[in-house]
Design a protein around this motif. Sequence first.
Motif, PDB file in Angstrom:
ATOM      1  N   SER A  45     -26.008  -3.617  12.898  1.00 50.50           N
ATOM      2  CA  SER A  45     -25.875  -2.263  12.253  1.00 50.50           C
ATOM      3  C   SER A  45     -26.050  -1.214  13.198  1.00 50.50           C
ATOM      4  N   ASP A  46     -26.417  -1.379  14.376  1.00 44.65           N
ATOM      5  CA  ASP A  46     -26.699  -0.326  15.430  1.00 44.65           C
ATOM      6  C   ASP A  46     -25.363   0.150  15.980  1.00 44.65           C
ATOM      7  N   TYR A  47     -24.393  -0.811  15.848  1.00 45.78           N
ATOM      8  CA  TYR A  47     -23.230  -0.441  16.529  1.00 45.78           C
ATOM      9  C   TYR A  47     -21.908  -0.669  15.711  1.00 45.78           C
ATOM     10  N   PHE A  48     -21.979  -1.745  14.544  1.00 45.11           N
ATOM     11  CA  PHE A  48     -20.900  -1.953  13.752  1.00 45.11           C
ATOM     12  C   PHE A  48     -20.974  -0.920  12.449  1.00 45.11           C
ATOM     13  N   LYS A  49     -19.712  -0.003  12.381  1.00 44.83           N
ATOM     14  CA  LYS A  49     -19.809   1.059  11.394  1.00 44.83           C
ATOM     15  C   LYS A  49     -19.210   0.418  10.095  1.00 44.83           C
ATOM     16  N   GLY A  50     -17.912  -0.561  10.151  1.00 42.02           N
ATOM     17  CA  GLY A  50     -17.490  -0.868   8.806  1.00 42.02           C
ATOM     18  C   GLY A  50     -16.089  -1.579   9.305  1.00 42.02           C
ATOM     19  N   SER A  51     -15.603  -1.812   8.112  1.00 42.06           N
ATOM     20  CA  SER A  51     -14.188  -2.625   7.929  1.00 42.06           C
ATOM     21  C   SER A  51     -13.234  -2.266   7.197  1.00 42.06           C
ATOM     22  N   ILE A  52     -11.979  -2.203   7.292  1.00 42.64           N
ATOM     23  CA  ILE A  52     -11.078  -1.778   6.062  1.00 42.64           C
ATOM     24  C   ILE A  52     -10.395  -3.079   6.277  1.00 42.64           C
ATOM     25  N   VAL A  53     -10.174  -3.696   5.024  1.00 44.27           N
ATOM     26  CA  VAL A  53      -9.395  -4.952   4.640  1.00 44.27           C
ATOM     27  C   VAL A  53      -8.245  -4.339   4.205  1.00 44.27           C
ATOM     28  N   SER A  54      -7.319  -4.449   4.872  1.00 45.23           N
ATOM     29  CA  SER A  54      -5.951  -3.928   4.422  1.00 45.23           C
ATOM     30  C   SER A  54      -4.937  -5.005   4.076  1.00 45.23           C
ATOM     31  N   TYR A  55      -5.092  -5.625   3.011  1.00 44.58           N
ATOM     32  CA  TYR A  55      -4.056  -6.855   2.922  1.00 44.58           C
ATOM     33  C   TYR A  55      -2.856  -6.478   2.546  1.00 44.58           C
ATOM     34  N   SER A  56      -2.774  -5.271   1.483  1.00 40.53           N
ATOM     35  CA  SER A  56      -1.509  -4.566   1.316  1.00 40.53           C
ATOM     36  C   SER A  56      -1.017  -3.825   2.212  1.00 40.53           C
ATOM     37  N   ASP A  57       0.184  -3.674   2.215  1.00 41.77           N
ATOM     38  CA  ASP A  57       0.980  -2.691   3.127  1.00 41.77           C
ATOM     39  C   ASP A  57       0.483  -1.078   2.678  1.00 41.77           C
ATOM     40  N   GLU A  58       0.188  -0.865   1.266  1.00 42.52           N
ATOM     41  CA  GLU A  58      -0.222   0.435   0.736  1.00 42.52           C
ATOM     42  C   GLU A  58      -1.443   0.903   1.315  1.00 42.52           C
ATOM     43  N   ILE A  59      -2.484  -0.067   1.723  1.00 46.01           N
ATOM     44  CA  ILE A  59      -3.723   0.164   2.285  1.00 46.01           C
ATOM     45  C   ILE A  59      -3.370   0.495   3.532  1.00 46.01           C
ATOM     46  N   LYS A  60      -2.658  -0.126   4.380  1.00 47.86           N
ATOM     47  CA  LYS A  60      -2.239  -0.012   5.701  1.00 47.86           C
ATOM     48  C   LYS A  60      -1.609   1.441   5.951  1.00 47.86           C
ATOM     49  N   ILE A  61      -0.680   1.634   5.117  1.00 48.80           N
ATOM     50  CA  ILE A  61      -0.266   2.959   5.326  1.00 48.80           C
ATOM     51  C   ILE A  61      -1.032   3.967   4.854  1.00 48.80           C
TER      52      ILE A  61
END
Length: 176
Positions: A45-61
Amino acid sequence: MDFENKVLSKELLALLYESNKTVGTAESCTSGLIASVITAIPGSSDYFKGSIVSYSDEIKINLLKVNDEVIKEKTAVCEEVAIQMVKGAIETLNVDYAVSATGFAGPGAEGGVSVGTIWIACGNKEEQTSIMLSLDEGREKNISQAVHSAMLLLLDFIKSHEPSRIGDEVVELTAE
């Protein structure tokens, strides 16, 4: 988590904790498993801020600002998308480094891209690097190999960009 990924996660902890830098992930076919490996180690938690799970193209875009024209022309499984996912994660998550994975782990594929094709990228704001995996081990093994490869690529990139302290002396690590 397997032993090898645990060792890689501990090495990442040492590098990022020491350098006071941050990391995030942008994942598609790995569904957050890279983030899971990173955060399995106490202190992440000192260095990891988060993740985006972009399974769909919509989220990637929409969240990662991947160019929709690239996806239309080449599918979401290409080097350009993997690199754009890294850049988008760095901006959206406000991190120093990011790693991404996009691919067809199995069983389906589209646009002439084979099952088991996975693009992994990592980098910082100024520079990104990528690799393509061509796997044919079944969905679970393809994903597992992609996660392991992503951790190796990320560690190699960070080692080539961050000094390592040995005693009081600062030693620059370089890729050979």
